[in-house]
Design a protein around this motif. Sequence first.
Motif, PDB file in Angstrom:
ATOM      1  N   PRO A  53     -36.857 -61.767  60.894  1.00 13.24           N
ATOM      2  CA  PRO A  53     -35.239 -61.541  61.037  1.00 13.24           C
ATOM      3  C   PRO A  53     -34.496 -62.802  61.372  1.00 13.24           C
ATOM      4  O   PRO A  53     -35.214 -63.313  61.995  1.00 13.24           O
ATOM      5  CB  PRO A  53     -34.958 -60.235  61.972  1.00 13.24           C
ATOM      6  CG  PRO A  53     -36.255 -60.177  62.498  1.00 13.24           C
ATOM      7  CD  PRO A  53     -37.632 -60.860  61.877  1.00 13.24           C
ATOM      8  N   GLY A  54     -33.192 -62.844  60.932  1.00 14.20           N
ATOM      9  CA  GLY A  54     -32.338 -64.005  61.694  1.00 14.20           C
ATOM     10  C   GLY A  54     -32.880 -65.103  61.057  1.00 14.20           C
ATOM     11  O   GLY A  54     -33.186 -65.560  59.580  1.00 14.20           O
ATOM     12  N   ASP A  55     -32.887 -66.108  61.890  1.00 16.06           N
ATOM     13  CA  ASP A  55     -33.424 -67.561  61.503  1.00 16.06           C
ATOM     14  C   ASP A  55     -34.952 -67.709  61.747  1.00 16.06           C
ATOM     15  O   ASP A  55     -35.476 -68.940  61.329  1.00 16.06           O
ATOM     16  CB  ASP A  55     -32.807 -68.525  62.521  1.00 16.06           C
ATOM     17  CG  ASP A  55     -31.325 -68.609  62.148  1.00 16.06           C
ATOM     18  OD1 ASP A  55     -30.825 -68.565  60.986  1.00 16.06           O
ATOM     19  OD2 ASP A  55     -30.577 -68.948  63.127  1.00 16.06           O
ATOM     20  N   GLN A  56     -35.732 -66.541  61.968  1.00 15.42           N
ATOM     21  CA  GLN A  56     -37.134 -66.908  62.096  1.00 15.42           C
ATOM     22  C   GLN A  56     -37.963 -67.161  60.818  1.00 15.42           C
ATOM     23  O   GLN A  56     -38.884 -67.916  60.803  1.00 15.42           O
ATOM     24  CB  GLN A  56     -37.612 -65.467  62.511  1.00 15.42           C
ATOM     25  CG  GLN A  56     -37.286 -64.930  64.078  1.00 15.42           C
ATOM     26  CD  GLN A  56     -38.039 -63.642  64.346  1.00 15.42           C
ATOM     27  OE1 GLN A  56     -39.181 -63.563  63.864  1.00 15.42           O
ATOM     28  NE2 GLN A  56     -37.311 -63.046  65.106  1.00 15.42           N
ATOM     29  N   LEU A  57     -37.153 -66.708  59.426  1.00 13.16           N
ATOM     30  CA  LEU A  57     -37.700 -67.079  58.311  1.00 13.16           C
ATOM     31  C   LEU A  57     -37.957 -68.524  58.113  1.00 13.16           C
ATOM     32  O   LEU A  57     -39.078 -69.114  57.928  1.00 13.16           O
ATOM     33  CB  LEU A  57     -37.250 -66.403  57.207  1.00 13.16           C
ATOM     34  CG  LEU A  57     -37.813 -66.437  55.952  1.00 13.16           C
ATOM     35  CD1 LEU A  57     -39.008 -65.806  55.847  1.00 13.16           C
ATOM     36  CD2 LEU A  57     -36.953 -65.763  54.560  1.00 13.16           C
ATOM     37  N   LYS A  58     -36.712 -68.990  58.323  1.00 12.53           N
ATOM     38  CA  LYS A  58     -36.750 -70.685  58.100  1.00 12.53           C
ATOM     39  C   LYS A  58     -37.642 -71.364  59.363  1.00 12.53           C
ATOM     40  O   LYS A  58     -38.058 -72.422  59.089  1.00 12.53           O
ATOM     41  CB  LYS A  58     -35.160 -71.158  58.146  1.00 12.53           C
ATOM     42  CG  LYS A  58     -34.629 -71.143  57.008  1.00 12.53           C
ATOM     43  CD  LYS A  58     -33.222 -71.355  56.868  1.00 12.53           C
ATOM     44  CE  LYS A  58     -32.515 -70.930  55.565  1.00 12.53           C
ATOM     45  NZ  LYS A  58     -31.097 -71.475  55.752  1.00 12.53           N
ATOM     46  N   ASP A  59     -37.381 -70.752  60.574  1.00  6.20           N
ATOM     47  CA  ASP A  59     -38.282 -71.316  61.563  1.00  6.20           C
ATOM     48  C   ASP A  59     -39.644 -71.375  61.881  1.00  6.20           C
ATOM     49  O   ASP A  59     -40.201 -72.171  62.243  1.00  6.20           O
ATOM     50  CB  ASP A  59     -37.433 -70.838  63.069  1.00  6.20           C
ATOM     51  CG  ASP A  59     -35.943 -71.074  63.176  1.00  6.20           C
ATOM     52  OD1 ASP A  59     -35.574 -72.069  62.699  1.00  6.20           O
ATOM     53  OD2 ASP A  59     -35.559 -70.403  64.292  1.00  6.20           O
TER      54      ASP A  59
END
Length: 149
Positions: free
Chosen positions: A112-118
């Motif tokens: 969720p949130g920015d975790q995918l890109k991070d």
Amino acid sequence: MTRLTVLVDIDHTLSAAWHRGGMIGGEGGWDAYHAASPQDEPIHDMMMLTNALHCQGWTIIGLTARPEKWRRITNDWLVNHFIKMDELLMRPDEAFHPAPELKVQLAQERFPGDQLKDQVAFLLEDREDVCEAFHKIGITTLQVRGRQS
């Protein structure tokens, strides 16, 4: 930032599923297609790549449009072919939207949130439309075109 997670498709990316292609739209439909998956051979180069990444500490997450009801067959296939996978994200049985939309949704729910890109370094996937969908949300994609021998 260190991203050590790879999303990996199953059919036509890790498994040589070409022998099942004629089943799509045929007698038995998608159920017959998925039921025949235990006969798939692994795509050796992709198996070696994912296992090498896993041995180096990368997290390998399967991302497949196969319905959830095929989880056991899918996990058994991975184990039988010694393919290292930390987690497997699958289509809910009642979900019928297109694979690009579905796979992005599954990935966004898992991260969720920015975790995918991070956290996700890249996606290994055979379908151009799925690669394009992930590219649009900022994920590096590597399109796989395995040998059809």
